[in-house]
Design a protein around this motif. Structure first.
Motif, mmCIF file in Angstrom:
data_model
loop_
_atom_site.group_PDB
_atom_site.id
_atom_site.type_symbol
_atom_site.label_atom_id
_atom_site.label_comp_id
_atom_site.label_asym_id
_atom_site.label_seq_id
_atom_site.Cartn_x
_atom_site.Cartn_y
_atom_site.Cartn_z
ATOM 1 N N GLN A 192 40.159 34.716 33.591
ATOM 2 C CA GLN A 192 40.847 35.693 34.438
ATOM 3 C C GLN A 192 39.832 36.730 34.889
ATOM 4 N N ASP A 223 38.149 39.944 35.501
ATOM 5 C CA ASP A 223 38.319 41.260 34.892
ATOM 6 C C ASP A 223 37.309 42.219 35.529
ATOM 7 N N ILE A 224 37.630 43.512 35.544
ATOM 8 C CA ILE A 224 36.702 44.496 36.108
ATOM 9 C C ILE A 224 35.332 44.365 35.448
ATOM 10 N N ASP A 225 35.320 44.133 34.140
ATOM 11 C CA ASP A 225 34.049 43.998 33.430
ATOM 12 C C ASP A 225 33.208 42.832 33.948
#
Lengths: 190, 440
Positions: A70, A72-74
């Motif tokens: 998924q 993710d911002i990271d």
């Protein structure tokens, strides 16, 4: 293509990780990161993983691929400073087997649009937008998505997606080429 | 995108919120008002059914653990923990105390990442007056950065113990797939120390907020354990005297099909809705909070608001962030690896039933097993399926207090109330959209 998010960050600064506890890598040989979203065991959710795997050996050495499950911002904060990114995913809201290529700049104002089937809590445009703000500089890149229809655990690719895989691989390769060209043009000494 | 129409000056209305944003999954709200009174409030969940209860049939419980994790990308650990405890209860397996601690640490990781995500990216924009996480990040960048660091600390725990941050793969009946070394665990310590400061700052931040006023007396349900704040074990209790074993969930609660939702709705067998999640846990288990979380709750003075005002769930989530980080630090500091990754066990026929506390509330699973320990039939009841009726009941109570406002404000306030429950619609099957219409 002007792959720049039209979002003015609160603070403009160098394109480096802003955390104080991180060792910075001022010189990176990675020009483009291809982020494959989805998983191999849920029908059309596997399309990005399969397409990127098929393409990996043909990519230049300065293009790196990552499986992110998924988005993710990271995942976007981890893109090397100065590099571009290609987000590859299966999406709903597109006819099955159809392919869309959208520069990150084109995602502005579509915060509630383009939802991946695996339902991230933030949409892809929001995720990319927040990551760009945190990075302190707009992230160059594109989303390449294929419309999916079957997402059941243990299912194979649906017929519309399976028959569009060659075109999907070519679309990703084209996106890599375009974003890589942009990154290179912004780094004249490389 | 919202499509809201309110009859000018009228009292007969239908409010539809299509495609609720910043919730996990896809659904909409349909509110019908007649003569100024709410006739119905329906959370319409149109996510396609996902058939997980059928997919696990014929599988061993070790396989079930990995399959049910795929129900959700936000709370896979909750699904794994519930399944593994159900299996170990049915097979009468006693695991190593270090395994118990590691599983609790794994669950702390999931609570930290889930609560940090909801507070900072999903709920806080509402309460600070920003239309989206994007606007919040643009104007309050250090705040969002802090939230992301907190979330990262939770992700790191899940990745370290579970093998990867999403859909972990290491949990096995009887323990874990391998021995997890002490240095692997102690390397989490520095990030957790920073996370502790960030979690306490989160409590102070949310304590300064002014969410919309809406007070009600609802039925609150959570696990309660004699020795610890509930995650992996406990008995099911409520604020009106319920006290039953986790395996007996079906004796007091039932699921029903409703015409407007692909998700089953759970109610008490007496027909009453009930609320699960952080507000219920903080209210029913406050005395079991870690001392640092308990001090944080006392400092903001919001225990009563958490019990009665859904919009203050963000405070409960912040207190639980402190609890989860503090407990994670305690476990890391005390961790000694077990001699083996897992203990041996033998399958047998029977019923495997358990409930644990997912970030959003009590998650119940029951599996009928054959003599080889393979699943013959299954029931999985996620927290959002259970909260759905309580959310509808609260919307029906809240809506009449705001119907004199402009339609955009009605839409925003109703969406905000729904977000406060942190619904995970993809778990319940998957989102919200508001429409207001004249009734004949």
């Amino acid at each position: 293509m002007n792959a720049v998010l039209d979002i003015a960050p609160a603070v403009r600064g160098p394109d480096v990780d802003v955390r104080q506890d991180v060792v910075h890598h001022p010189v990176s040989t990675t020009l483009v990161e291809v982020l494959a979203c989805g998983g191999p065991d849920r029908g059309d959710d596997a399309a990005a993983v399969i397409a990127v795997a098929r393409l990996a050996d043909a990519l230049p050495e300065d293009v790196r691929t990552r499986l992110v499950g998924q988005l993710d911002i990271d995942d976007l904060l981890a893109v090397a400073p100065g590099a571009g990114a290609i987000v590859v995913d299966t999406a709903v809201g597109i006819d099955p087997g159809w392919i869309v290529e959208i520069p990150f700049s084109g995602l502005v104002g579509r915060e509630s649009g383009i939802r991946p089937r695996s339902s991230h809590a933030l949409s892809i445009p929001e995720t990319i937008g927040v990551a760009s703000i945190i990075r302190g500089r707009p992230l160059q890149g594109m989303v390449v998505a294929i419309g999916g229809v079957d997402f059941g655990l243990g299912e194979a690719l649906s017929w519309p997606v399976a028959t569009a895989m060659d075109a999907f691989v070519l679309a990703i390769a084209d996106a890599v080429s375009r974003v890589r060209g942009l990154v290179l043009s912004a780094k004249p000494n490389l | 995108m919202h499509d809201a129409v309110i009859a000018p000056g009228g009292e007969d209305l239908t409010v539809d919120v299509r495609n609720l944003t910043r919730v996990e999954g896809e659904g909409s709200l349909h509110l019908r008002v007649r003569g100024g009174a709410v006739e119905s409030a329906q959370l319409e969940i149109f996510e396609a059914p996902r058939y997980f209860e059928r997919l696990v049939v014929g599988r061993s419980m070790d396989e079930v653990i990995d399959i049910v994790a795929r129900i959700c990308g936000i709370c896979p650990v909750a699904y794994q923990m519930t399944a593994v405890h159900a299996a170990e209860s049915a097979f009468d397996i006693e695991v190593d105390p270090a395994t118990v601690a590691l599983r609790r640490l794994l669950y702390c990781g999931e609570w930290i990442e889930s609560h940090a995500l909801h507070i900072y990216l999903l709920h806080l924009p509402d309460l600070l007056g920003y239309p989206s996480a994007l606007d919040l990040a643009q104007h309050e960048r250090p705040t969002v950065e802090g939230g992301l660091r907190l979330k990262r600390a939770g992700n790191a725990i899940v990745a370290r113990i579970g093998g990867r941050a999403i859909h972990p793969v290491s949990v096995r009946v009887g323990g874990f797939s391998r021995v997890i070394r002490r240095d692997e665990i102690t390397s989490l310590r520095a990030d957790l120390a920073e996370a502790m400061d960030l979690a306490e700052a989160t409590v102070d931040l949310v304590g300064s907020l002014e969410p919309p006023a809406f007070r009600r007396d609802g039925r609150l349900v959570a696990l309660r354990a004699p020795d610890t704040y509930p995650m992996n074990h406990g008995r099911i209790v409520s604020n009106d005297g319920l006290d039953l074993a986790v395996s007996d969930w079906e004796s007091m609660f039932e699921e029903r099909q409703v015409a407007w939702s692909h998700a089953l709705q759970a109610h008490g067998r007496d027909g009453r809705p009930y609320l699960l999640g952080p507000s219920s846990r903080v209210t029913l288990d406050a005395d079991q909070l870690h001392p640092r979380a308990s001090a944080a709750l006392t400092r903001i003075g919001l225990a009563d608001a958490i019990a009665h005002e859904p919009n203050w769930s963000i405070a409960a989530r912040a207190v639980e962030l402190v609890h989860a980080v503090a407990q994670a630090i305690d476990i890391v500091d005390a961790y000694e690896p077990p001699a083996k990754g897992s203990v041996p066990w033998l399958p047998r026929a029977g019923t495997a039933a358990w409930a644990t506390e997912a970030p959003r509330g009590l998650l119940f699973q029951r599996f009928g097993l054959d003599a080889d320990g393979r699943v013959m039939e299954a029931r999985i009841v996620p927290p959002t399926s259970q909260n759905q009726a309580a959310i509808e009941a609260d919307l029906a109570l809240f809506a009449p207090t705001i119907l004199d406002r402009p339609h955009e404000e009605i839409t925003h306030l109703l969406e905000q109330l729904i977000r406060s429950y942190d619904p995970c619609i993809s778990c319940a099957t998957h989102f919200l959209d508001l429409k207001v219409e004249d009734l004949p």
